[in-house]
Design a protein around this motif. Structure first.
Motif, PDB file in Angstrom:
ATOM      1  N   ASP A 299      70.526  12.041 -29.922  1.00 54.91           N
ATOM      2  CA  ASP A 299      71.182  10.926 -30.610  1.00 54.91           C
ATOM      3  C   ASP A 299      72.700  11.137 -30.632  1.00 54.91           C
ATOM      4  OD1 ASP A 299      72.255   9.146 -32.493  1.00 54.91           O
ATOM      5  OD2 ASP A 299      70.510   9.262 -33.803  1.00 54.91           O
ATOM      6  N   THR A 300      73.424  10.247 -29.950  1.00 53.23           N
ATOM      7  CA  THR A 300      74.895  10.315 -29.940  1.00 53.23           C
ATOM      8  C   THR A 300      75.503   9.008 -30.440  1.00 53.23           C
ATOM      9  OG1 THR A 300      74.947   9.638 -27.614  1.00 53.23           O
ATOM     10  CG2 THR A 300      74.966  12.012 -28.075  1.00 53.23           C
ATOM     11  N   THR A 306      76.299  13.489 -35.030  1.00 54.50           N
ATOM     12  CA  THR A 306      75.726  14.289 -33.948  1.00 54.50           C
ATOM     13  C   THR A 306      76.068  15.762 -34.079  1.00 54.50           C
ATOM     14  OG1 THR A 306      75.697  12.411 -32.427  1.00 54.50           O
ATOM     15  CG2 THR A 306      75.700  14.604 -31.439  1.00 54.50           C
ATOM     16  N   LEU A 324      70.585  17.993 -26.715  1.00 56.90           N
ATOM     17  CA  LEU A 324      71.625  17.282 -27.455  1.00 56.90           C
ATOM     18  C   LEU A 324      73.008  17.686 -26.958  1.00 56.90           C
ATOM     19  CD1 LEU A 324      72.389  15.284 -29.606  1.00 56.90           C
ATOM     20  CD2 LEU A 324      72.199  17.101 -31.330  1.00 56.90           C
TER      21      LEU A 324
END
Length: 448
Positions: A299-300, A306, A324
């Motif tokens: 998830d960015t 983040t 990530l």
């Protein structure tokens, strides 16, 4: 024409819709759970511009990669529906937000604020986006658009107070927050603004007394406001070395609501880290938080969020940290309004977090040190971004950079002069630097 609870004319006259719109407005401004009421009937009213707009806003506040797709049908309905010029302008705000054009979103919100200063939803939404960009002056400017029309509304003064606080205008921030509380003593955002002021000014015992007094008023708020105000109280407890109280707040409040929600997750991450930095054993608490974050995938959506996701994954040793980190590297290459924040701030900070987890404290200190001067560009408040300052301090201490750590600790002492964990760290550093008198002075400040 029908009006909403703020006196803004609205097209809809159906009692259910009007009540739902007012629930959203009140809930959004006061962090109350009735904000989501309209989601229960919005699909029955595709013709309502504002109902669909507000439903789209709610989905976008999910702060997750799937949020734009969830909000898109409501955007389409809102843009197709008839409405007042103000309602159509709000629909355009939603469309810009769903498209990821945050500068346009802010610009459209400010146009609404200038033309319709009683549209506090648009003003607060603009503040949210400006906050995420680290634009404190913009936050204050937007909030001030609500005056003089909003003089009697506590939420106006709460927004103004936070804008002042983020601009380092503490006296003005406190006056605005106290004005909000004169009007509505339960306003949680005013409580929040005062907590920021007291923390920044080192008024720790006063902060504890104030937040404990108003804490019963946070019951029934949405998960963000409930957990976040308790998070602030926990920071005061940590400064006074009230370890059991800080852990109790974590277990009973900070990590006790919407555990899949972004803000609840980063609140838990940053509080667990602060507890550990203060020498408090957090047991196996990292594992559940990190597992929930791992379920998000790479998830960015926000650099501020983040980086804290990455920290939790690294501390827990989960393999999702690698994916990530790769996503952060890729995000830093994508053209966007915030590319510089990703490439020049978030990316080195992320590399520092990963290096810390690998035991390479020198690299961690160097990479985090590169990011810190511009950390404001990734969003978050001063108090929230202090998390990254504390990570940096931790790696300085672990890498043996004691002279640099002494400088950081003494600067921190200017706003937490009697902080117990801080002065214990100072005493240890001074002893290692061969300065026993300074070490003893640090211990005497806290009665050790």
């Amino acid at each position: 024409m029908t009006t909403d609870l703020l006196g803004n004319p609205i097209t809809d006259s159906d009692p259910q819709i009007v009540a739902g719109l007012n629930d959203f407005i009140q809930g959004f401004l006061a962090y109350q759970t009735q904000a989501v009421t309209l989601l229960g009937f919005v699909d029955d009213h595709p013709e309502s511009c504002l109902t669909n707009t507000y439903a789209g806003f709610l989905w976008m506040f999910l702060e997750a990669p799937e949020a734009p797709a969830k909000a898109a049908p409501y955007r389409d309905r809102a843009l197709a529906a008839a409405g007042t010029p103000r309602e159509r302008a709000n629909a355009q705000v939603l469309a810009a937000w769903v498209a990821g054009d945050i500068p346009l979103t802010i610009r459209l919100c400010e146009e609404i604020a200038r033309a319709y200063p009683s549209d506090l939803v648009a003003i607060k939404l603009a503040q949210y986006h400006l906050f995420n960009l680290g634009d404190a002056a913009g936050m204050l400017r937007l909030a001030l658009h609500a005056l003089p029309e909003g003089e009697a509304a506590p939420y106006v003064h709460g927004m103004i107070a936070f804008g002042y606080e983020q601009c380092h205008l503490m006296q003005e921030a406190e006056a605005a927050a106290r004005r909000a509380l004169q009007i509505e003593p339960s306003d949680p955002w005013a409580h929040h603004a005062l907590a920021h002021v007291m923390l920044t000014q080192g008024r720790i015992d006063e902060g504890i007394a104030f937040m404990e007094e108003v804490a019963p008023m946070w019951e029934g708020l949405n998960s963000f406001m409930h957990t976040h105000n308790w998070w602030h109280l926990a920071l005061f407890y940590i400064s006074r070395d009230r370890q059991a109280d800080a852990l109790r707040v974590y277990d009973a409040h900070v990590w006790a609501c919407e555990k899949d929600y972004s803000q609840d997750q980063v609140g838990a991450v940053s509080l667990l880290a602060r507890l550990e930095f203060a020498g408090i054993d957090v047991g196996d608490r990292w594992q559940e938080v990190a597992a929930r974050i791992a379920a998000r995938g790479p998830d960015t959506v926000s650099p501020f969020l983040t980086l804290q996701y990455l920290y939790a994954l690294c501390v827990a040793g989960l393999p999702e940290a690698e994916a990530l980190m790769a996503a952060i590297e890729a995000r830093a290459q994508e053209p966007s309004h915030d590319q510089a924040a990703w490439a020049e701030v978030a990316l080195p900070a992320a590399r520092g977090i990963v290096a810390r987890a690998a035991g390479d404290m020198a690299t961690a200190a160097r990479e985090l040190g590169r990011a810190l001067p511009r950390m404001g560009e990734i969003g978050g408040s001063h108090a929230q971004r202090d998390f990254f300052e504390q990570v940096h301090l931790d790696v300085l201490l672990k890498s043996g950079a004691l002279s640099t750590a002494q400088q950081v600790l003494e600067m921190r002492r200017t706003y937490d002069p009697l902080g117990i964990p801080l002065n214990r760290q100072l005493a240890q550093v001074y002893r290692q630097l061969g300065l026993p008198q300074q070490a003893q002075a640090a211990l005497e400040r806290i009665g050790d």
